[in-house]
Every structure is written in structure tokens, then in C-alpha cells.
Design an enzyme around this catalytic site. Sequence first.
Site, PDB file in Angstrom:
ATOM      1  N   ASP A 112       0.815  -1.213   0.000  1.00 18.70           N
ATOM      2  CA  ASP A 112       0.000   0.000   0.000  1.00 18.70           C
ATOM      3  C   ASP A 112       0.850   1.266   0.000  1.00 18.70           C
ATOM      4  OD1 ASP A 112       0.810  -0.635   2.689  1.00 18.70           O
ATOM      5  OD2 ASP A 112      -0.669   0.793   3.444  1.00 18.70           O
ATOM      6  N   GLU A 152       0.022  -1.152   5.625  1.00 16.27           N
ATOM      7  CA  GLU A 152       1.050  -0.759   6.588  1.00 16.27           C
ATOM      8  C   GLU A 152       0.954   0.715   6.945  1.00 16.27           C
ATOM      9  OE1 GLU A 152       5.010   0.844   7.870  1.00 16.27           O
ATOM     10  OE2 GLU A 152       3.819   1.354   6.099  1.00 16.27           O
TER      11      GLU A 152
END
Length: 357
Positions: free
Chosen positions: A75, A129
Site C-alpha cells: 500500500d 502498513e
Amino acid sequence: MANPLTPDVLVDPVVLTRTLVDIESVSRDEKVIADCVEDVLRQTPHLSTERHGNTVMARTDLGREQRVVLAGHLDTVPLNDNFPSTVVDDLIYGCGTADMKSGVALALHLAATLPDPCYDLTFLFYEAEEIDSRYNGLRLVGEARPDWLRADFAVLLEPTYGVVEAGCQGTMSAVVRTHGRRAHTARSWRGVNAIHAAGEILQRLEDYRPRRVTIDGCKYREGLSAVKISGGVAGNVVPDECAIEVNLRFAPDRTEKEALAHLQDVFNGFDLEVIDSAPGALPGLSAAPARDFLIAVGEEPAAKLGWTDVSRFAAMGIPALNYGPGDPRLAHAPDEHVEIGKIRDGAATLHRWLATY
């Protein structure tokens, strides 16, 4: 959509970096990139592949004496007029170039092109994350499939600008409160102003001298900062409460319990409530794979000044460190970019470490 991660792309970590950057994957929207990565790994004969949510795991099972994890998050933070990627001279610009699709590219490149590594390898490409820990793919895998994380050593391909950053700091956030008594500001002497009382907290922060500690040759510096302040009722009311949120970054030789005791000592006499906490990770440089990796890098390690998911591995007793081509100072910036030379150097270093069987 056809998978852009073609064999021609996978063999070149620079082209692969740009291709990954051009797959939009803001946190909580990683399905497309996870689908592409899973598809590639399932077609790689020397790997067994599984998926949990939008986290993809692939591993070799060659009977090696030790296992190494290479992990990177898929991400990015929200786009900021920096998508898709562009190339200017030796720089690739775009959201996630430094943090951390260039690191993910190194792991994916190795997964696809290194069938006979000197260690058994586990590759973890995980989700979420960059946001609240409850969504973090490594945390979710640790709860549902802890066997995926077990290894003798782990490398998080976080941006480090091509140097080894060992371990990480712990982090603790807390709210320190003052209390007073409400009154009309026309008769302020009848009240006790909680905002005025907060001056003592701010003075203690101003006078604070952060501890510095060297662990395994890595120099960690602690820090304590006010990050938010709130208080007040109305323009004609003496406030009866003020809250200051503080953040402590502590060296990994302190436990969370010791960090809390330190905060309680600094703010003795005030109400203190911990609202978030995560332990640090010791450097983990004594493991045999770590020593070999440092030889391959050829530079002395530095302390990781920040928190990363190496802490999750350290909590399981797995030594871990950070290494990636991106510059951490550029993470999340609108002009985020990565140097092409750093990508090629990182790929060569990891190959040199892992291919010598």
C-alpha cells in the site's frame, strides 16, 4: 485487465518498480496489486503461494538449514498529484516510489528469478502498513497464520537509501491532562485555569534532554514531543481541563513498561493516559544470515530512527533489519522519487547475498 507484471518486467527491477508504482494501491485498496502479485507467484514453479486478505505469501521449500523472510508492504499513502510515475534522468517519480514499491520490486524480482537461493526464502507482500495497526497485513497474518512469519532472520525492504538500518525505536503516545475549575472570565479569580497549568508540562518538554544509547554499534537517539494540545469551553469561560498529547520514541533497550515508567517520571504530578504503544526491536545483527548480509552490503549498519514492522518479527524472537533503495526522507512527499542506481545496487546486493549456494 491484463497483468502488467509480465516476464519481461519481472527480470528488470527498475522497470518492475515503475510498473508497480503505476498500479494504484492506496491503503485499503490493494486488491488489484495483490491479484497481480499473486498471479505471478502462483506461476513460479519453485514457490508455493498462499493469500490472506490482500497479503500474499510465497515460499521455497528446498530443505535449507535456515529460512529468511523478505517482506514489503503493497500500500501507499493517498495520491498527491504524483500518479502515474514519471522518469527524469536517473529518478523515478511517483507515489510509493521510495516507500516502498522499489523495495517490493526487489523482493518480487528475486522471487521470480532466483530458484536456488542459499537460504529457504519466504516472501511477504502485505497490505495496509500505512494506516491504523488493526488493518496491518503482518499483524493479521501473525494472528491467523503465524507459521508464515517463522524464520531465522527477516529483512523489511523499507526505504533506507541502500544502507542497513538495524532494529527500530519503540513508540508510545500518551495524553497528559491538567484540571482546573470553571468560572466566568469576568470573575476569573473564582476559577482555576487548566490551560495556564499546562505551562508546566510544556516547560518540562522544553527542558527535556533525550537519551542517546549505542547498541551493537548502532546509535539510537530518543525523543519526546508534544504533538497536539486541546482545551477551552467558550470565549467567556475559564477552562477546567487541558490535554496535551505527547509522543515518546524510545531506544529498543527499553521495554514498553520501562518507557511508561519514564513518561510517568517526566510528568510526575499530572494525570497521564497511554493511548498507543508499540515496542522497539533490537538490532538483530548477531544472526548468521545478518552477518552474511552485512558483508554483502559492505557498509556499517545504522540505527533505525523510527518504528517499522521489524518490531513484529522481534516480538516473535526473529532478528530483523531494514534495507531498501528508497530515501526515507522522501517518503509521503509530493515529489517522492527513487534513484534508478539505488534500485540496481539493491538488487545486486541481495542477489550477491542470496545466490551464493
